[in-house]
Enzyme design. Structure first.
Site, PDB file in Angstrom:
ATOM      1  CG  MET A 153      24.583   5.110 -13.376  1.00 57.96           C
ATOM      2  SD  MET A 153      23.131   6.147 -13.583  1.00 57.96           S
ATOM      3  CE  MET A 153      21.863   4.927 -13.807  1.00 57.96           C
ATOM      4  N   GLY A 154      27.286   8.620 -13.472  1.00 54.60           N
ATOM      5  CA  GLY A 154      27.994   9.249 -12.359  1.00 54.60           C
ATOM      6  C   GLY A 154      26.970   9.903 -11.446  1.00 54.60           C
ATOM      7  CB  THR A 235      21.968  18.281 -19.145  1.00 49.41           C
ATOM      8  OG1 THR A 235      22.070  16.972 -18.570  1.00 49.41           O
ATOM      9  CG2 THR A 235      20.526  18.579 -19.487  1.00 49.41           C
ATOM     10  NE  ARG A 237      31.773  20.719 -20.439  1.00 50.82           N
ATOM     11  CZ  ARG A 237      31.116  21.193 -19.372  1.00 50.82           C
ATOM     12  NH1 ARG A 237      29.790  21.147 -19.346  1.00 50.82           N
ATOM     13  NH2 ARG A 237      31.764  21.692 -18.346  1.00 50.82           N
ATOM     14  CD  GLU A 266      27.748  25.585 -24.380  1.00 44.86           C
ATOM     15  OE1 GLU A 266      28.118  26.215 -23.374  1.00 44.86           O
ATOM     16  OE2 GLU A 266      27.371  24.411 -24.331  1.00 44.86           O
ATOM     17  CG  HIS A 285      26.221  25.335 -20.533  1.00 43.80           C
ATOM     18  ND1 HIS A 285      27.432  25.024 -21.088  1.00 43.80           N
ATOM     19  CD2 HIS A 285      26.186  24.656 -19.361  1.00 43.80           C
ATOM     20  CE1 HIS A 285      28.110  24.208 -20.290  1.00 43.80           C
ATOM     21  NE2 HIS A 285      27.370  23.974 -19.231  1.00 43.80           N
TER      22      HIS A 285
HETATM   23  C1  DGY Z   1      29.659  22.431 -15.404  1.00 41.83           C
HETATM   24  O1  DGY Z   1      29.759  22.858 -14.252  1.00 41.83           O
HETATM   25  O2  DGY Z   1      30.568  21.854 -15.983  1.00 41.83           O
HETATM   26  C2  DGY Z   1      28.358  22.603 -16.069  1.00 41.83           C
HETATM   27  O3  DGY Z   1      28.442  22.406 -17.419  1.00 41.83           O
HETATM   28  C3  DGY Z   1      27.755  23.914 -15.752  1.00 41.83           C
HETATM   29  O4  DGY Z   1      26.370  23.750 -15.830  1.00 41.83           O
END
Ligand code: DGY
Length: 320
Positions: A153-154, A235, A237, A266, A285
């Site tokens: 929860m950042g 979304t 890592r 990736e 990504h």
């Molecule tokens: C980041 O900035 O670390 C993100 O993964 C890019 O979308």
């Protein structure tokens, strides 16, 4: 002063950098090979890198003149911040500016999973749309009153909570440290254990950083706690999820599906078991990949570098 970019940035950013510095831009295959990076960093005062570059102790220590590291990302798990800090090298990063775009992407994946959007698109393109509108045709599920479990929860987790509140979802979360009661009330979120989060959510969305503590924390044991009807979204890592375990969970229908923007390696290969699952929705990504956001990230990345090189504090500095 000499600086190295491990990849070209926006033209405006390169132009700006060239006004002040002797700029070297790597243009070969990505990522820059370690040996080359080590040889190029030797005479550089500053480095601008990307989330796929491994800026480990070998690289940092080879940069004997290095005074600033600036990453074009909010994530910094690719940088040995401890070594940089011990050498007095500030590490700049780009939070805040990509929060909205990444939270939007999370909602896009969520809607795609709940409403089967990629599947519907494929159906039409493959000439398989045979039955017109009806009571049982192509049903998805409502987001309304479903439980969203936010892990981490950042900034981005909170932005997702705000968006999900607009869809009238119930929101629970798990975080290393609990938010204040005031903030929980404001966001309309309830703190639960990790176990509870996976057990009770209709969709779990990952927004924690990748650290030794979160490395592959999402494994088969945790996935087995989820409801068969639940989805997983990542979304953050790729390395937070054990991908082999996730592939098993998708194949055996232990969970209903996954929406993934990030992967352990990736670009992910089309032969990867996760890619073969038709209950996974994949994006390359691109959580922060909007014109506006990527431009802002470049602005911050070059300002962070310039501030550090002039002996001042970067706008955003990674703190250990
Ligand atoms: C980041 O900035 O670390 C993100 O993964 C890019 O979308």
């Amino acid at each position: 002063m000499k600086i190295l970019l491990t990849r070209r940035l926006h033209d405006f950013a390169v132009k700006e950098l060239k006004k002040k510095y002797d700029v070297e831009i790597y243009t070969g295959m990505i990522p820059m090979p370690k040996k080359l990076l080590i040889s190029k960093i030797k005479d550089k005062d500053g480095l601008i890198c990307y989330p796929y570059d491994s800026i480990d102790a070998d690289v940092i220590n080879a940069g004997t003149k290095l005074k600033a590291i600036s990453t074009y990302s909010v994530g910094y798990d690719h940088i040995d911040v401890k070594t940089a800090t011990s050498r007095g090298i500030p590490v700049g990063y780009t939070p805040e500016v990509l929060t909205r775009a990444t939270a939007d992407m999370t909602m896009a994946l969520m809607l795609s999973l709940f409403r089967r959007i990629p599947e519907g698109d494929k159906l039409i393109r493959n000439d398989k749309w045979n039955t017109i509108f009806g009571p049982y045709e192509f049903l998805g599920t409502d987001l309304y009153q479903k439980t969203l479990g936010i892990f981490g929860m950042g900034r981005i987790g909170k932005a997702v909570a705000k968006r999900a509140a607009g869809f009238e979802m119930n929101i629970i979360y798990h975080n290393r440290t609990r938010l204040s009661i005031k903030e929980e009330k404001k966001l309309g979120v309830k703190y639960v254990s990790l176990d509870n989060l996976f057990r009770t959510s209709d969709v779990v969305s990952i927004h924690s950083p990748h650290t030794p503590q979160t490395h592959e924390i999402v494994n088969l044991k945790l996935l087995k706690k989820m409801k068969k009807t639940s989805f997983l979204i990542n979304t953050a890592r790729g390395k937070i999820i054990n991908e082999k375990d996730l592939a098993i969970a998708l194949k055996r229908k232990i969970i209903a599906g996954a929406g993934l923007d990030v992967f352990q390696r990736e670009p992910i290969n089309s032969k990867h078991s996760i890619v073969k699952m038709n209950n996974s929705i994949l994006t390359p990504h691109s959580g922060s990949a909007t014109i506006e956001t990527r431009k802002k990230m470049a602005e911050i990345a070059i300002r962070n570098l310039a501030l550090s090189l002039s002996g001042r504090k970067p706008i955003y500095q990674v703190r250990l």
